[in-house]
Design a protein around this motif. Structure first.
Motif, PDB file in Angstrom:
ATOM      1  N   CYS A  50       0.838  -1.215   0.000  1.00 15.88           N
ATOM      2  CA  CYS A  50       0.000   0.000   0.000  1.00 15.88           C
ATOM      3  C   CYS A  50       0.867   1.257   0.000  1.00 15.88           C
ATOM      4  CB  CYS A  50      -0.923   0.012   1.213  1.00 15.88           C
ATOM      5  SG  CYS A  50      -2.244  -1.211   1.136  1.00 15.88           S
ATOM      6  N   ILE A  51       1.933   1.238   0.787  1.00 18.63           N
ATOM      7  CA  ILE A  51       2.844   2.392   0.824  1.00 18.63           C
ATOM      8  C   ILE A  51       3.501   2.588  -0.545  1.00 18.63           C
ATOM      9  CG2 ILE A  51       4.997   3.277   1.812  1.00 18.63           C
ATOM     10  CD1 ILE A  51       4.133   1.832   4.446  1.00 18.63           C
ATOM     11  N   ARG A  52       3.940   1.504  -1.153  1.00 17.66           N
ATOM     12  CA  ARG A  52       4.561   1.615  -2.481  1.00 17.66           C
ATOM     13  C   ARG A  52       3.586   2.189  -3.504  1.00 17.66           C
ATOM     14  NH1 ARG A  52       7.798  -3.612  -4.163  1.00 17.66           N
ATOM     15  NH2 ARG A  52       8.960  -2.113  -5.378  1.00 17.66           N
ATOM     16  N   ARG A  53       2.331   1.738  -3.470  1.00 17.67           N
ATOM     17  CA  ARG A  53       1.331   2.261  -4.410  1.00 17.67           C
ATOM     18  C   ARG A  53       1.044   3.739  -4.146  1.00 17.67           C
ATOM     19  NH1 ARG A  53      -0.309  -2.865  -3.596  1.00 17.67           N
ATOM     20  NH2 ARG A  53      -1.879  -2.387  -2.007  1.00 17.67           N
ATOM     21  N   ALA A  54       0.990   4.128  -2.864  1.00 15.45           N
ATOM     22  CA  ALA A  54       0.765   5.536  -2.524  1.00 15.45           C
ATOM     23  C   ALA A  54       1.919   6.402  -3.017  1.00 15.45           C
ATOM     24  CB  ALA A  54       0.584   5.691  -1.013  1.00 15.45           C
ATOM     25  N   ILE A  55       3.134   5.925  -2.850  1.00 17.55           N
ATOM     26  CA  ILE A  55       4.295   6.669  -3.346  1.00 17.55           C
ATOM     27  C   ILE A  55       4.230   6.777  -4.861  1.00 17.55           C
ATOM     28  CG2 ILE A  55       6.802   6.545  -3.694  1.00 17.55           C
ATOM     29  CD1 ILE A  55       6.970   5.361  -0.841  1.00 17.55           C
ATOM     30  N   ALA A  56       3.924   5.675  -5.517  1.00 14.00           N
ATOM     31  CA  ALA A  56       3.870   5.675  -6.985  1.00 14.00           C
ATOM     32  C   ALA A  56       2.796   6.610  -7.517  1.00 14.00           C
ATOM     33  CB  ALA A  56       3.642   4.256  -7.492  1.00 14.00           C
ATOM     34  N   SER A  57       1.664   6.704  -6.825  1.00 11.77           N
ATOM     35  CA  SER A  57       0.581   7.534  -7.337  1.00 11.77           C
ATOM     36  C   SER A  57       0.721   9.010  -6.975  1.00 11.77           C
ATOM     37  CB  SER A  57      -0.774   7.017  -6.838  1.00 11.77           C
ATOM     38  OG  SER A  57      -0.896   7.216  -5.452  1.00 11.77           O
ATOM     39  N   SER A  58       1.493   9.319  -5.934  1.00  9.78           N
ATOM     40  CA  SER A  58       1.582  10.712  -5.504  1.00  9.78           C
ATOM     41  C   SER A  58       2.942  11.352  -5.732  1.00  9.78           C
ATOM     42  CB  SER A  58       1.224  10.824  -4.022  1.00  9.78           C
ATOM     43  OG  SER A  58       2.159  10.121  -3.241  1.00  9.78           O
ATOM     44  N   CYS A  59       3.940  10.569  -6.051  1.00 15.05           N
ATOM     45  CA  CYS A  59       5.287  11.101  -6.251  1.00 15.05           C
ATOM     46  C   CYS A  59       5.737  10.807  -7.675  1.00 15.05           C
ATOM     47  CB  CYS A  59       6.271  10.446  -5.286  1.00 15.05           C
ATOM     48  SG  CYS A  59       5.904  10.715  -3.562  1.00 15.05           S
ATOM     49  N   THR A  60       6.723  11.559  -8.088  1.00 12.53           N
ATOM     50  CA  THR A  60       7.327  11.260  -9.381  1.00 12.53           C
ATOM     51  C   THR A  60       8.295  10.108  -9.180  1.00 12.53           C
ATOM     52  OG1 THR A  60       9.136  12.789  -9.011  1.00 12.53           O
ATOM     53  CG2 THR A  60       7.126  13.679 -10.039  1.00 12.53           C
ATOM     54  N   GLU A  61       9.089   9.824 -10.162  1.00  7.82           N
ATOM     55  CA  GLU A  61      10.066   8.745 -10.034  1.00  7.82           C
ATOM     56  C   GLU A  61      11.202   9.103  -9.083  1.00  7.82           C
ATOM     57  OE1 GLU A  61      11.386   7.494 -13.856  1.00  7.82           O
ATOM     58  OE2 GLU A  61       9.357   7.172 -14.580  1.00  7.82           O
ATOM     59  N   GLU A  62      11.134  10.286  -8.466  1.00  7.04           N
ATOM     60  CA  GLU A  62      12.201  10.731  -7.581  1.00  7.04           C
ATOM     61  C   GLU A  62      12.191  10.008  -6.238  1.00  7.04           C
ATOM     62  OE1 GLU A  62      11.341  14.850  -7.327  1.00  7.04           O
ATOM     63  OE2 GLU A  62      12.085  15.279  -9.325  1.00  7.04           O
TER      64      GLU A  62
END
Length: 93
Positions: A50-62
């Motif tokens: 869930c954390i990985r998906r949240a990062i992927a959806s709200s952050c760029t590739e940075e």
């Protein structure tokens, strides 16, 4: 420090206690002490997913949460971490 250097918890000298990413069993022990449920490992893995998906959806590739052996480590540009920037600015002052 190079502004484009990629930071991760395994190699950054500002975080020596984080030389190795925490293993899944370490997270299980931290969350449930001596009596984890049978599904503790799966619950940890689901939460990290869930954390990985949240990062992927709200952050760029940075920013990323990368699987490393039996653990996870954040990958992020060093200049996006307040502690790193603050330490650099103090050293330059």
């Amino acid at each position: 420090m190079n502004a484009t250097a990629h930071w991760n918890s395994r190699t950054h000298p500002a975080f020596p206690e984080s030389c190795e990413p925490p293993a899944t069993h370490t997270l299980v022990d931290a969350l449930w002490d001596d009596d984890p449920p049978r599904t503790a490992r799966e619950q940890v893995m689901n939460c990290l997913g869930c954390i990985r998906r949240a990062i992927a959806s709200s952050c760029t590739e940075e920013v990323s949460l990368d699987r490393v052996r039996d653990g996870y480590a954040f990958g992020i540009e060093a200049e996006r971490i307040d502690h790193v920037v603050f330490s650099r600015l103090c050293a330059e002052a």
